[in-house]
Design a protein around this motif. Structure first.
Motif, PDB file in Angstrom:
ATOM      1  N   LEU A   1       0.829  -1.199   0.000  1.00  0.00           N
ATOM      2  CA  LEU A   1       0.000   0.000   0.000  1.00  0.00           C
ATOM      3  C   LEU A   1       0.865   1.252   0.000  1.00  0.00           C
ATOM      4  O   LEU A   1       0.610   2.194  -0.751  1.00  0.00           O
ATOM      5  N   ALA A   2       1.903   1.267   0.812  1.00  0.00           N
ATOM      6  CA  ALA A   2       2.791   2.429   0.854  1.00  0.00           C
ATOM      7  C   ALA A   2       3.520   2.614  -0.472  1.00  0.00           C
ATOM      8  O   ALA A   2       3.710   3.746  -0.925  1.00  0.00           O
ATOM      9  N   LEU A   3       3.915   1.530  -1.104  1.00  0.00           N
ATOM     10  CA  LEU A   3       4.561   1.614  -2.417  1.00  0.00           C
ATOM     11  C   LEU A   3       3.597   2.172  -3.464  1.00  0.00           C
ATOM     12  O   LEU A   3       3.967   3.038  -4.260  1.00  0.00           O
ATOM     13  N   ALA A   4       2.363   1.710  -3.447  1.00  0.00           N
ATOM     14  CA  ALA A   4       1.366   2.209  -4.390  1.00  0.00           C
ATOM     15  C   ALA A   4       1.060   3.677  -4.125  1.00  0.00           C
ATOM     16  O   ALA A   4       0.912   4.470  -5.057  1.00  0.00           O
ATOM     17  N   LEU A   5       0.986   4.066  -2.856  1.00  0.00           N
ATOM     18  CA  LEU A   5       0.760   5.480  -2.543  1.00  0.00           C
ATOM     19  C   LEU A   5       1.951   6.331  -2.963  1.00  0.00           C
ATOM     20  O   LEU A   5       1.784   7.460  -3.412  1.00  0.00           O
ATOM     21  N   GLY A   6       3.161   5.803  -2.826  1.00  0.00           N
ATOM     22  CA  GLY A   6       4.346   6.529  -3.277  1.00  0.00           C
ATOM     23  C   GLY A   6       4.346   6.723  -4.779  1.00  0.00           C
ATOM     24  O   GLY A   6       4.723   7.783  -5.279  1.00  0.00           O
ATOM     25  N   ALA A   7       3.902   5.719  -5.525  1.00  0.00           N
ATOM     26  CA  ALA A   7       3.812   5.855  -6.975  1.00  0.00           C
ATOM     27  C   ALA A   7       2.703   6.822  -7.362  1.00  0.00           C
ATOM     28  O   ALA A   7       2.827   7.571  -8.329  1.00  0.00           O
ATOM     29  N   LEU A   8       1.629   6.838  -6.579  1.00  0.00           N
ATOM     30  CA  LEU A   8       0.516   7.734  -6.868  1.00  0.00           C
ATOM     31  C   LEU A   8       0.871   9.184  -6.555  1.00  0.00           C
ATOM     32  O   LEU A   8       0.603  10.087  -7.343  1.00  0.00           O
ATOM     33  N   MET A   9       1.514   9.412  -5.413  1.00  0.00           N
ATOM     34  CA  MET A   9       1.824  10.781  -4.987  1.00  0.00           C
ATOM     35  C   MET A   9       3.147  11.299  -5.535  1.00  0.00           C
ATOM     36  O   MET A   9       3.390  12.493  -5.518  1.00  0.00           O
ATOM     37  N   ARG A  10       4.009  10.375  -5.955  1.00  0.00           N
ATOM     38  CA  ARG A  10       5.330  10.699  -6.490  1.00  0.00           C
ATOM     39  C   ARG A  10       6.222  11.423  -5.485  1.00  0.00           C
ATOM     40  O   ARG A  10       7.147  12.126  -5.857  1.00  0.00           O
ATOM     41  N   ARG A  11       5.946  11.277  -4.230  1.00  0.00           N
ATOM     42  CA  ARG A  11       6.757  11.820  -3.150  1.00  0.00           C
ATOM     43  C   ARG A  11       6.771  10.779  -2.033  1.00  0.00           C
ATOM     44  O   ARG A  11       5.760  10.143  -1.750  1.00  0.00           O
ATOM     45  N   ALA A  12       7.913  10.647  -1.380  1.00  0.00           N
ATOM     46  CA  ALA A  12       8.049   9.596  -0.376  1.00  0.00           C
ATOM     47  C   ALA A  12       7.381   9.966   0.950  1.00  0.00           C
ATOM     48  O   ALA A  12       6.606   9.187   1.497  1.00  0.00           O
ATOM     49  N   TRP A  13       7.687  11.128   1.482  1.00  0.00           N
ATOM     50  CA  TRP A  13       7.196  11.462   2.815  1.00  0.00           C
ATOM     51  C   TRP A  13       5.683  11.572   2.899  1.00  0.00           C
ATOM     52  O   TRP A  13       5.092  11.044   3.848  1.00  0.00           O
ATOM     53  N   PRO A  14       5.014  12.246   1.955  1.00  0.00           N
ATOM     54  CA  PRO A  14       3.546  12.246   2.051  1.00  0.00           C
ATOM     55  C   PRO A  14       2.944  10.847   1.919  1.00  0.00           C
ATOM     56  O   PRO A  14       1.960  10.530   2.584  1.00  0.00           O
ATOM     57  N   ALA A  15       3.539  10.011   1.096  1.00  0.00           N
ATOM     58  CA  ALA A  15       3.022   8.647   0.930  1.00  0.00           C
ATOM     59  C   ALA A  15       3.182   7.841   2.217  1.00  0.00           C
ATOM     60  O   ALA A  15       2.270   7.117   2.618  1.00  0.00           O
ATOM     61  N   ILE A  16       4.328   7.981   2.847  1.00  0.00           N
ATOM     62  CA  ILE A  16       4.551   7.283   4.123  1.00  0.00           C
ATOM     63  C   ILE A  16       3.583   7.785   5.178  1.00  0.00           C
ATOM     64  O   ILE A  16       2.990   7.003   5.926  1.00  0.00           O
ATOM     65  N   LEU A  17       3.392   9.091   5.241  1.00  0.00           N
ATOM     66  CA  LEU A  17       2.486   9.682   6.219  1.00  0.00           C
ATOM     67  C   LEU A  17       1.049   9.213   5.995  1.00  0.00           C
ATOM     68  O   LEU A  17       0.365   8.810   6.952  1.00  0.00           O
ATOM     69  N   VAL A  18       0.596   9.221   4.758  1.00  0.00           N
ATOM     70  CA  VAL A  18      -0.770   8.779   4.462  1.00  0.00           C
ATOM     71  C   VAL A  18      -0.937   7.289   4.774  1.00  0.00           C
ATOM     72  O   VAL A  18      -1.955   6.880   5.337  1.00  0.00           O
ATOM     73  N   ALA A  19       0.050   6.483   4.436  1.00  0.00           N
ATOM     74  CA  ALA A  19      -0.039   5.043   4.711  1.00  0.00           C
ATOM     75  C   ALA A  19      -0.087   4.763   6.211  1.00  0.00           C
ATOM     76  O   ALA A  19      -0.910   3.962   6.668  1.00  0.00           O
ATOM     77  N   VAL A  20       0.760   5.428   6.963  1.00  0.00           N
ATOM     78  CA  VAL A  20       0.756   5.214   8.415  1.00  0.00           C
ATOM     79  C   VAL A  20      -0.543   5.714   9.031  1.00  0.00           C
ATOM     80  O   VAL A  20      -1.125   5.049   9.892  1.00  0.00           O
ATOM     81  N   LEU A  21      -1.011   6.874   8.584  1.00  0.00           N
ATOM     82  CA  LEU A  21      -2.265   7.401   9.124  1.00  0.00           C
ATOM     83  C   LEU A  21      -3.455   6.528   8.751  1.00  0.00           C
ATOM     84  O   LEU A  21      -4.360   6.332   9.563  1.00  0.00           O
ATOM     85  N   ALA A  22      -3.465   5.992   7.543  1.00  0.00           N
ATOM     86  CA  ALA A  22      -4.592   5.159   7.105  1.00  0.00           C
ATOM     87  C   ALA A  22      -4.625   3.816   7.811  1.00  0.00           C
ATOM     88  O   ALA A  22      -5.692   3.217   7.962  1.00  0.00           O
ATOM     89  N   ILE A  23      -3.481   3.346   8.262  1.00  0.00           N
ATOM     90  CA  ILE A  23      -3.432   2.039   8.915  1.00  0.00           C
ATOM     91  C   ILE A  23      -3.418   2.165  10.436  1.00  0.00           C
ATOM     92  O   ILE A  23      -4.178   1.500  11.136  1.00  0.00           O
ATOM     93  N   ALA A  24      -2.564   3.037  10.961  1.00  0.00           N
ATOM     94  CA  ALA A  24      -2.360   3.093  12.405  1.00  0.00           C
ATOM     95  C   ALA A  24      -3.445   3.864  13.151  1.00  0.00           C
ATOM     96  O   ALA A  24      -3.818   3.476  14.265  1.00  0.00           O
ATOM     97  N   VAL A  25      -3.948   4.933  12.582  1.00  0.00           N
ATOM     98  CA  VAL A  25      -4.927   5.747  13.306  1.00  0.00           C
ATOM     99  C   VAL A  25      -6.242   4.996  13.549  1.00  0.00           C
ATOM    100  O   VAL A  25      -6.738   4.990  14.680  1.00  0.00           O
TER     101      VAL A  25
END
Length: 116
Positions: free
Chosen positions: A2-26
């Motif tokens: 999921l984080a890899l797909a979000l990174g490809a979608l957003m084309r930036r690493a930090w926002p993709a990591i943040l969105v993935a962690v927030l979508a799973i951990a929160v």
């Protein structure tokens, strides 16, 4: 994935990591404590990527046993395979959106390469 797909979608690493962690951990953290009603907690663990935590399921719901089957007590509302399916669906959807944002081969033919 999921984080890899979000990174490809957003084309930036930090926002993709943040969105993935927030979508799973929160959602998981919000449902781990008995602050939310049980119905809302179960709904969050069914429709968010946090459904993947159902792999850790150790409690089995028996109809003859009276117990408090709630996420705050360690019970996940989905079986392990359905939790993985929900998480995989989010990853496939994100990857599909990222692939649809790619330029087509004819769009960039003959265009100069940006050295940045």
């Amino acid at each position: 994935m999921l984080a890899l797909a979000l990174g490809a979608l957003m084309r930036r690493a930090w926002p993709a990591i943040l969105v993935a962690v927030l979508a799973i951990a929160v959602p998981y953290a919000a449902t781990s404590f008995p602050l939310l009603p049980d119905g809302l907690s179960q709904w969050l663990l069914r429709v968010t990527p946090a459904a993947g935590f159902a792999v850790q399921q150790t409690l089995v719901e028996y109809p003859q046993v009276v117990a408090h089957y709630a996420p705050s007590a360690g019970y996940f509302p989905l079986p392990w395979w359905a939790g993985i399916a929900v998480l995989g669906a989010y990853a496939v959807l994100s990857l599909g959106l990222a692939l649809s944002r790619l330029p087509h081969s004819g769009d960039r033919a003959g265009a100069p390469v940006d050295p940045r």
